[in-house]
Every structure is written in C-alpha cells, then in structure tokens.
Design a protein around this motif. Structure first.
Motif, PDB file in Angstrom:
ATOM      1  N   ALA A 126      47.470  35.618  40.675  1.00  0.00           N
ATOM      2  CA  ALA A 126      48.501  34.587  40.522  1.00  0.00           C
ATOM      3  C   ALA A 126      47.919  33.353  39.846  1.00  0.00           C
ATOM      4  CB  ALA A 126      49.092  34.229  41.878  1.00  0.00           C
ATOM      5  N   GLY A 127      46.686  33.025  40.213  1.00  0.00           N
ATOM      6  CA  GLY A 127      46.043  31.845  39.648  1.00  0.00           C
ATOM      7  C   GLY A 127      45.783  31.969  38.163  1.00  0.00           C
ATOM      8  N   VAL A 128      45.446  33.166  37.696  1.00  0.00           N
ATOM      9  CA  VAL A 128      45.245  33.367  36.254  1.00  0.00           C
ATOM     10  C   VAL A 128      46.520  33.032  35.501  1.00  0.00           C
ATOM     11  CG1 VAL A 128      44.867  35.090  34.457  1.00  0.00           C
ATOM     12  CG2 VAL A 128      43.399  35.073  36.483  1.00  0.00           C
ATOM     13  N   CYS A 129      47.643  33.534  35.983  1.00  0.00           N
ATOM     14  CA  CYS A 129      48.916  33.261  35.304  1.00  0.00           C
ATOM     15  C   CYS A 129      49.240  31.768  35.319  1.00  0.00           C
ATOM     16  CB  CYS A 129      50.034  34.070  35.958  1.00  0.00           C
ATOM     17  SG  CYS A 129      49.867  35.853  35.724  1.00  0.00           S
ATOM     18  N   ASP A 130      48.997  31.138  36.448  1.00  0.00           N
ATOM     19  CA  ASP A 130      49.233  29.698  36.553  1.00  0.00           C
ATOM     20  C   ASP A 130      48.343  28.935  35.572  1.00  0.00           C
ATOM     21  OD1 ASP A 130      50.206  27.224  37.700  1.00  0.00           O
ATOM     22  OD2 ASP A 130      48.320  27.109  38.815  1.00  0.00           O
ATOM     23  N   ASP A 131      47.073  29.307  35.497  1.00  0.00           N
ATOM     24  CA  ASP A 131      46.150  28.606  34.614  1.00  0.00           C
ATOM     25  C   ASP A 131      46.501  28.814  33.144  1.00  0.00           C
ATOM     26  OD1 ASP A 131      44.723  27.514  36.687  1.00  0.00           O
ATOM     27  OD2 ASP A 131      43.113  28.987  36.650  1.00  0.00           O
ATOM     28  N   GLU A 140      57.041  34.638  39.893  1.00  0.00           N
ATOM     29  CA  GLU A 140      57.703  33.601  39.099  1.00  0.00           C
ATOM     30  C   GLU A 140      56.978  33.339  37.781  1.00  0.00           C
ATOM     31  OE1 GLU A 140      58.453  28.745  39.170  1.00  0.00           O
ATOM     32  OE2 GLU A 140      57.621  29.745  40.944  1.00  0.00           O
ATOM     33  N   LYS A 141      55.650  33.276  37.838  1.00  0.00           N
ATOM     34  CA  LYS A 141      54.888  32.828  36.676  1.00  0.00           C
ATOM     35  C   LYS A 141      54.441  33.962  35.755  1.00  0.00           C
ATOM     36  CE  LYS A 141      53.470  28.583  38.947  1.00  0.00           C
ATOM     37  NZ  LYS A 141      52.391  27.789  39.584  1.00  0.00           N
ATOM     38  N   ALA A 142      54.154  35.134  36.329  1.00  0.00           N
ATOM     39  CA  ALA A 142      53.649  36.225  35.495  1.00  0.00           C
ATOM     40  C   ALA A 142      54.616  36.621  34.385  1.00  0.00           C
ATOM     41  CB  ALA A 142      53.302  37.431  36.365  1.00  0.00           C
ATOM     42  N   PRO A 143      55.938  36.724  34.642  1.00  0.00           N
ATOM     43  CA  PRO A 143      56.827  37.117  33.545  1.00  0.00           C
ATOM     44  C   PRO A 143      56.778  36.169  32.347  1.00  0.00           C
ATOM     45  CG  PRO A 143      57.936  37.400  35.647  1.00  0.00           C
ATOM     46  CD  PRO A 143      56.655  36.668  35.937  1.00  0.00           C
ATOM     47  N   GLN A 144      56.505  34.903  32.594  1.00  0.00           N
ATOM     48  CA  GLN A 144      56.396  33.954  31.486  1.00  0.00           C
ATOM     49  C   GLN A 144      55.180  34.277  30.618  1.00  0.00           C
ATOM     50  OE1 GLN A 144      57.079  29.726  32.808  1.00  0.00           O
ATOM     51  NE2 GLN A 144      57.203  30.677  34.832  1.00  0.00           N
ATOM     52  N   VAL A 145      54.083  34.711  31.269  1.00  0.00           N
ATOM     53  CA  VAL A 145      52.889  35.076  30.516  1.00  0.00           C
ATOM     54  C   VAL A 145      53.064  36.446  29.871  1.00  0.00           C
ATOM     55  CG1 VAL A 145      50.379  35.257  30.609  1.00  0.00           C
ATOM     56  CG2 VAL A 145      51.553  33.728  32.194  1.00  0.00           C
ATOM     57  N   LEU A 153      49.500  29.242  31.948  1.00  0.00           N
ATOM     58  CA  LEU A 153      50.691  28.436  31.660  1.00  0.00           C
ATOM     59  C   LEU A 153      50.393  26.944  31.620  1.00  0.00           C
ATOM     60  CD1 LEU A 153      53.351  30.320  33.829  1.00  0.00           C
ATOM     61  CD2 LEU A 153      53.116  30.365  31.337  1.00  0.00           C
ATOM     62  N   THR A 154      49.424  26.502  32.389  1.00  0.00           N
ATOM     63  CA  THR A 154      49.101  25.075  32.424  1.00  0.00           C
ATOM     64  C   THR A 154      47.980  24.703  31.464  1.00  0.00           C
ATOM     65  OG1 THR A 154      47.561  25.405  34.276  1.00  0.00           O
ATOM     66  CG2 THR A 154      49.853  24.856  34.821  1.00  0.00           C
ATOM     67  N   GLY A 155      47.428  25.707  30.773  1.00  0.00           N
ATOM     68  CA  GLY A 155      46.364  25.430  29.807  1.00  0.00           C
ATOM     69  C   GLY A 155      45.010  25.186  30.438  1.00  0.00           C
TER      70      GLY A 155
END
Length: 252
Positions: free
Chosen positions: A47-52, A88-93, A54-56
C-alpha cells in the motif's frame, strides 16, 4: 505481455483474498522470506508503494529505509484499513503503469508477485504459480542476473524454464559496477541476453527461478537445480541489487 496495470491488479486481488479475513493474530504471522515483517507489514509495504508513487515520494526508492518507512507509518493501523487504502490508491497507479519509464512497470509487477508468494509461504497457501505475472517477474529478474553474470566476468549461462531458454552474459569477461549497470538496464538499457554461446546450462521452473533470483532460495536449493556443469562459479551472481540468497532453505 499483458497490460502491466492489469497484471498488478490481479496480484493485488489475490493477496486481498488471502488476507482480508485474517484476525489480528494471523495478520501478525511472521513472513519467513521477510523475517522482519509480518503479513500485515507486507501489505503495508505494498500500500505504501502506491501511496509514495502518487505523492512523488521516490527518493531512495526500493531501499530498506524507503520500504521500512511505509511499514512504520501503518504499523498501528488495522489490516482492514490498510487494505482499504491499497484498494483506493492502487487503481490510480495501475491506470498509469504503462507509462512508467524503462522497466519500472515490470519491476512493480515483480514486487507484488514476490510478496504474494511471501504471504502464501507465511499462510501456507500455495497457488498462482503459472500466472502471467510470474513470467513478467522472471523477465525482469533475468535482466539483472545477466548484468551480474557479466559484472563478475563469468562465462555465459543458459537459463532454462520449461520450453523456454535465455543465454545470460556476453562472454566478454567484463567486470564493472553491477549496480550502476543495473540502474541503466532498469531505465531501458539492453541487458546482455542471447548475445553469446552458453558455457553452462541450468534448468528449473519459472516459479523456482523467480524465487531463487529474489533471494527466496538458499544456495543449496539453487545447487539442486539441473546444472550441466559446475554451479559454484555462478553463485556470486545471485547477489545483485537488493537481492541475496536465503541463508536457510525455503520450502513452499
């Protein structure tokens, strides 16, 4: 090769199905292939990889401090909340993964695939060994292994997996900074694959090669692969980038 984002999503869904109903005790199960992490910690990293992304936050990407920060940030959260963040975040990546530079997208699939099977080891739930993501992960790891073989000045090695084979190494006896060359290959450079005649062959399943090259097999287990010649000279090449052979046998 299938769409990178879709392959990642498939792995994410498989992991989610494996862990979504775990109680706190099961989620705290130590992962033998990542012994400093629990099952929940592995999901926190993913989850953290996807968050990172997206946040750069990619300074130090793939280093131990970078991944550990992802785990620490979510250590006090329940597994259900971490899964919700990932969903929530993975689909964006996943939607932009096809536009990652070089081989970054395949590295991302390697990460989720590697950790899927880490979780499966911990939960004693084997499966998904013949999925396309295994082939993508193998392709990525062979590029690194080829560079490492060249970096150690080793003769070319033919790697066989089922009816497929690749010759790794240029046979020119090149030495050099393996990690610098790995970084260049990651960004799209050409690895030394299928450019020379092999001196030795080694055979195992695609799944076993992926697990061995990502440090999930001991050198004794690698020695048990089907080798046509002496395996020992190639063992140093199994340590490249962040990967090192396991100090103990891993059964899964």
């Amino acid at each position: 090769m299938g769409d990178i984002g879709a392959l990642y999503e498939e792995g994410r869904q498989r992991i989610t199905e494996l862990v979504r109903d775990l109680d706190d005790e099961a989620a705290a199960t130590t992962v033998p292939t990542c012994p400093e992490w629990s099952v929940k910690d592995v999901v926190s990293h993913l989850a953290g990889v996807c968050d990172d992304v997206l946040t750069g936050n990619i300074a130090g990407v793939a280093t131990d401090p970078w991944t550990e920060a992802q785990v620490v940030k979510r250590r006090d959260l329940p597994l259900a909340e971490i899964l919700a963040e990932w969903a929530e975040k993975a689909p964006q990546v996943e939607a932009i993964a096809g536009h990652f530079p070089g081989r970054v997208g395949t590295q991302w699939v390697l990460d989720v695939t590697t950790h899927e099977h880490d979780v499966r080891v911990a939960l004693r739930a084997p499966g998904a060994r013949d999925v396309e993501a295994i082939d993508v992960a193998l392709g990525f790891m062979l590029t690194g292994f080829a560079v490492a073989i060249d970096g150690h000045g080793l003769p070319p090695l033919e790697v066989r997996a089922g009816d497929r084979s690749w010759v790794l190494g240029s046979g020119t006896g090149q030495d050099g900074n393996v990690n610098e060359r790995l970084a260049a290959v990651l960004m799209g450079g050409d690895p030394p694959i299928d450019v020379a005649e092999p001196a030795v062959t080694a055979e195992a399943s695609a799944f076993e090669w992926v697990r061995a090259l990502t440090g999930r097999r001991s050198l004794d287990q690698v020695r048990a692969f089907k080798w046509s010649g002496d395996s020992e000279p190639y063992f140093p090449a199994f340590a490249f980038g962040p990967f090192r052979p396991s100090p103990v046998d891993i059964e899964e």
